[in-house]
Motif scaffolding. Structure first.
Motif, PDB file in Angstrom:
ATOM      1  N   ARG A  43     -17.520 -21.219   4.185  1.00  0.00           N
ATOM      2  CA  ARG A  43     -18.940 -20.916   4.341  1.00  0.00           C
ATOM      3  C   ARG A  43     -19.260 -19.624   3.608  1.00  0.00           C
ATOM      4  N   PRO A  44     -19.811 -19.669   2.437  1.00  0.00           N
ATOM      5  CA  PRO A  44     -20.283 -20.821   1.676  1.00  0.00           C
ATOM      6  C   PRO A  44     -19.120 -21.532   0.973  1.00  0.00           C
ATOM      7  N   PRO A  45     -19.394 -22.711   0.437  1.00  0.00           N
ATOM      8  CA  PRO A  45     -18.343 -23.406  -0.305  1.00  0.00           C
ATOM      9  C   PRO A  45     -18.046 -22.691  -1.619  1.00  0.00           C
ATOM     10  N   PHE A  46     -16.945 -23.027  -2.224  1.00  0.00           N
ATOM     11  CA  PHE A  46     -16.637 -22.535  -3.568  1.00  0.00           C
ATOM     12  C   PHE A  46     -17.505 -23.287  -4.572  1.00  0.00           C
ATOM     13  N   ALA A  47     -17.665 -22.726  -5.761  1.00  0.00           N
ATOM     14  CA  ALA A  47     -18.430 -23.398  -6.821  1.00  0.00           C
ATOM     15  C   ALA A  47     -17.624 -24.543  -7.426  1.00  0.00           C
ATOM     16  N   VAL A  48     -16.330 -24.395  -7.482  1.00  0.00           N
ATOM     17  CA  VAL A  48     -15.408 -25.429  -7.956  1.00  0.00           C
ATOM     18  C   VAL A  48     -14.235 -25.487  -6.975  1.00  0.00           C
ATOM     19  N   THR A  49     -13.432 -26.528  -7.062  1.00  0.00           N
ATOM     20  CA  THR A  49     -12.302 -26.673  -6.152  1.00  0.00           C
ATOM     21  C   THR A  49     -11.363 -25.476  -6.276  1.00  0.00           C
ATOM     22  N   PRO A  50     -11.100 -24.771  -5.156  1.00  0.00           N
ATOM     23  CA  PRO A  50     -10.231 -23.591  -5.208  1.00  0.00           C
ATOM     24  C   PRO A  50      -8.745 -23.976  -5.205  1.00  0.00           C
ATOM     25  N   VAL A  51      -7.917 -22.999  -5.455  1.00  0.00           N
ATOM     26  CA  VAL A  51      -6.478 -23.126  -5.280  1.00  0.00           C
ATOM     27  C   VAL A  51      -6.178 -22.715  -3.848  1.00  0.00           C
ATOM     28  N   VAL A  52      -5.424 -23.530  -3.118  1.00  0.00           N
ATOM     29  CA  VAL A  52      -5.093 -23.235  -1.724  1.00  0.00           C
ATOM     30  C   VAL A  52      -3.580 -23.289  -1.547  1.00  0.00           C
ATOM     31  N   ARG A  70      12.665 -27.222   7.259  1.00  0.00           N
ATOM     32  CA  ARG A  70      11.827 -28.427   7.226  1.00  0.00           C
ATOM     33  C   ARG A  70      10.559 -28.247   8.053  1.00  0.00           C
ATOM     34  N   ASP A  71      10.505 -27.216   8.915  1.00  0.00           N
ATOM     35  CA  ASP A  71       9.244 -26.870   9.582  1.00  0.00           C
ATOM     36  C   ASP A  71       8.323 -26.409   8.469  1.00  0.00           C
ATOM     37  N   ASN A  72       7.211 -27.093   8.264  1.00  0.00           N
ATOM     38  CA  ASN A  72       6.471 -26.823   7.049  1.00  0.00           C
ATOM     39  C   ASN A  72       4.989 -27.063   7.218  1.00  0.00           C
ATOM     40  N   ALA A  73       4.258 -26.698   6.187  1.00  0.00           N
ATOM     41  CA  ALA A  73       2.826 -26.950   6.091  1.00  0.00           C
ATOM     42  C   ALA A  73       2.569 -27.673   4.772  1.00  0.00           C
ATOM     43  N   VAL A  74       1.716 -28.692   4.823  1.00  0.00           N
ATOM     44  CA  VAL A  74       1.368 -29.456   3.630  1.00  0.00           C
ATOM     45  C   VAL A  74      -0.147 -29.426   3.478  1.00  0.00           C
ATOM     46  N   VAL A  75      -0.614 -29.010   2.307  1.00  0.00           N
ATOM     47  CA  VAL A  75      -2.042 -29.083   2.010  1.00  0.00           C
ATOM     48  C   VAL A  75      -2.326 -30.533   1.640  1.00  0.00           C
ATOM     49  N   VAL A  76      -3.088 -31.214   2.493  1.00  0.00           N
ATOM     50  CA  VAL A  76      -3.336 -32.648   2.356  1.00  0.00           C
ATOM     51  C   VAL A  76      -4.417 -32.937   1.325  1.00  0.00           C
ATOM     52  N   GLY A  77      -5.440 -32.095   1.264  1.00  0.00           N
ATOM     53  CA  GLY A  77      -6.535 -32.296   0.323  1.00  0.00           C
ATOM     54  C   GLY A  77      -7.403 -31.063   0.230  1.00  0.00           C
ATOM     55  N   ILE A  78      -8.071 -30.894  -0.905  1.00  0.00           N
ATOM     56  CA  ILE A  78      -8.921 -29.723  -1.157  1.00  0.00           C
ATOM     57  C   ILE A  78     -10.208 -30.175  -1.827  1.00  0.00           C
ATOM     58  N   THR A  79     -11.347 -29.664  -1.340  1.00  0.00           N
ATOM     59  CA  THR A  79     -12.632 -29.805  -2.030  1.00  0.00           C
ATOM     60  C   THR A  79     -13.262 -28.422  -2.108  1.00  0.00           C
ATOM     61  N   GLU A  80     -14.420 -28.341  -2.730  1.00  0.00           N
ATOM     62  CA  GLU A  80     -15.135 -27.066  -2.798  1.00  0.00           C
ATOM     63  C   GLU A  80     -15.512 -26.583  -1.404  1.00  0.00           C
ATOM     64  N   ARG A  81     -15.710 -27.517  -0.473  1.00  0.00           N
ATOM     65  CA  ARG A  81     -16.223 -27.183   0.851  1.00  0.00           C
ATOM     66  C   ARG A  81     -15.138 -26.959   1.903  1.00  0.00           C
ATOM     67  N   GLN A  82     -13.974 -27.589   1.744  1.00  0.00           N
ATOM     68  CA  GLN A  82     -12.952 -27.510   2.793  1.00  0.00           C
ATOM     69  C   GLN A  82     -11.586 -27.908   2.262  1.00  0.00           C
ATOM     70  N   PHE A  83     -10.570 -27.629   3.073  1.00  0.00           N
ATOM     71  CA  PHE A  83      -9.262 -28.201   2.812  1.00  0.00           C
ATOM     72  C   PHE A  83      -8.650 -28.639   4.128  1.00  0.00           C
ATOM     73  N   ARG A  84      -7.675 -29.543   4.041  1.00  0.00           N
ATOM     74  CA  ARG A  84      -6.974 -30.043   5.225  1.00  0.00           C
ATOM     75  C   ARG A  84      -5.498 -29.687   5.067  1.00  0.00           C
ATOM     76  N   VAL A  85      -4.917 -29.192   6.164  1.00  0.00           N
ATOM     77  CA  VAL A  85      -3.504 -28.836   6.177  1.00  0.00           C
ATOM     78  C   VAL A  85      -2.832 -29.522   7.360  1.00  0.00           C
TER      79      VAL A  85
END
Length: 131
Positions: free
Chosen positions: A42-51, A69-84
Motif C-alpha cells: 500500500r501503495p502498489p509498486f509501479a512494476v513487479t518488484p523483486v521479493v 529444509r525448513d524454508n520459505a517459498v515465494v509463490v507469486g509476485i504482482t505489483e500489488r502483492q506477493f504470496r509466501v
C-alpha cells in the motif's frame, strides 16, 4: 513519466500468526491458510518488484537452528502483492515466522496521488484447503 517513479523498499518481519513484528513501508498481511501468507503493498509498486523471503526458525540466536529444509517459498509476485509459503523440515506447510524484502519501482508524484485518491480494499485471497 520519470517524475512519477521512485525506488521503493518494503521490509517485514512477520510472526507465525500473521502479525507484524517489525519492518518498513506500508503493507498488510493476510494469513490465507496454514503456512500461507499474502503481503499486500500500500501503495502498489509501479512494476513487479523483486521479493526475497526467508523463514526464521526457531527465532533464537543461541539455538543451533532447525532443518535447512525448513524454508520459505515465494509463490507469486504482482505489483500489488506477493504470496509466501513457509513449512517444516518435512516439506509440510506450517505457520512460521519469516522475513521479506521487496524492492522495485514505486509510484510517486501524480501516479501516487491518483492511487491515494481511490478507495482500496484487500484483494480476494484464495483460502482453499492445502494437503
Amino acid at each position: 513519466m520519470a517524475d512519477q517513479l521512485a525506488l521503493t523498499i518494503v521490509t517485514g518481519f512477520i510472526a507465525r500468526d500473521g502479525s507484524k513484528i517489525s519492518g518498513e513501508g506500508d503493507y498488510d498481511v493476510v494469513k490465507a491458510n496454514r503456512g500461507l501468507y499474502n503481503i499486500v503493498f500500500r501503495p502498489p509498486f509501479a512494476v513487479t518488484p523483486v521479493v526475497v523471503a526467508t523463514q526464521v526458525f526457531p527465532n533464537d540466536v543461541n539455538n543451533q537452528g532447525g532443518s535447512t529444509r525448513d524454508n520459505a517459498v515465494v509463490v507469486g509476485i504482482t505489483e500489488r502483492q506477493f504470496r509466501v509459503k513457509v513449512g517444516n523440515g518435512n516439506g509440510d506447510p506450517e505457520d512460521r515466522d519469516f522475513t521479506f524484502i521487496a524492492t522495485g519501482v514505486g509510484l510517486s508524484g501524480a501516479a501516487l496521488a491518483a492511487w491515494e485518491a481511490e478507495e482500496h480494499r484487500l484483494p480476494d485471497v484464495d483460502v482453499a484447503d492445502e494437503a
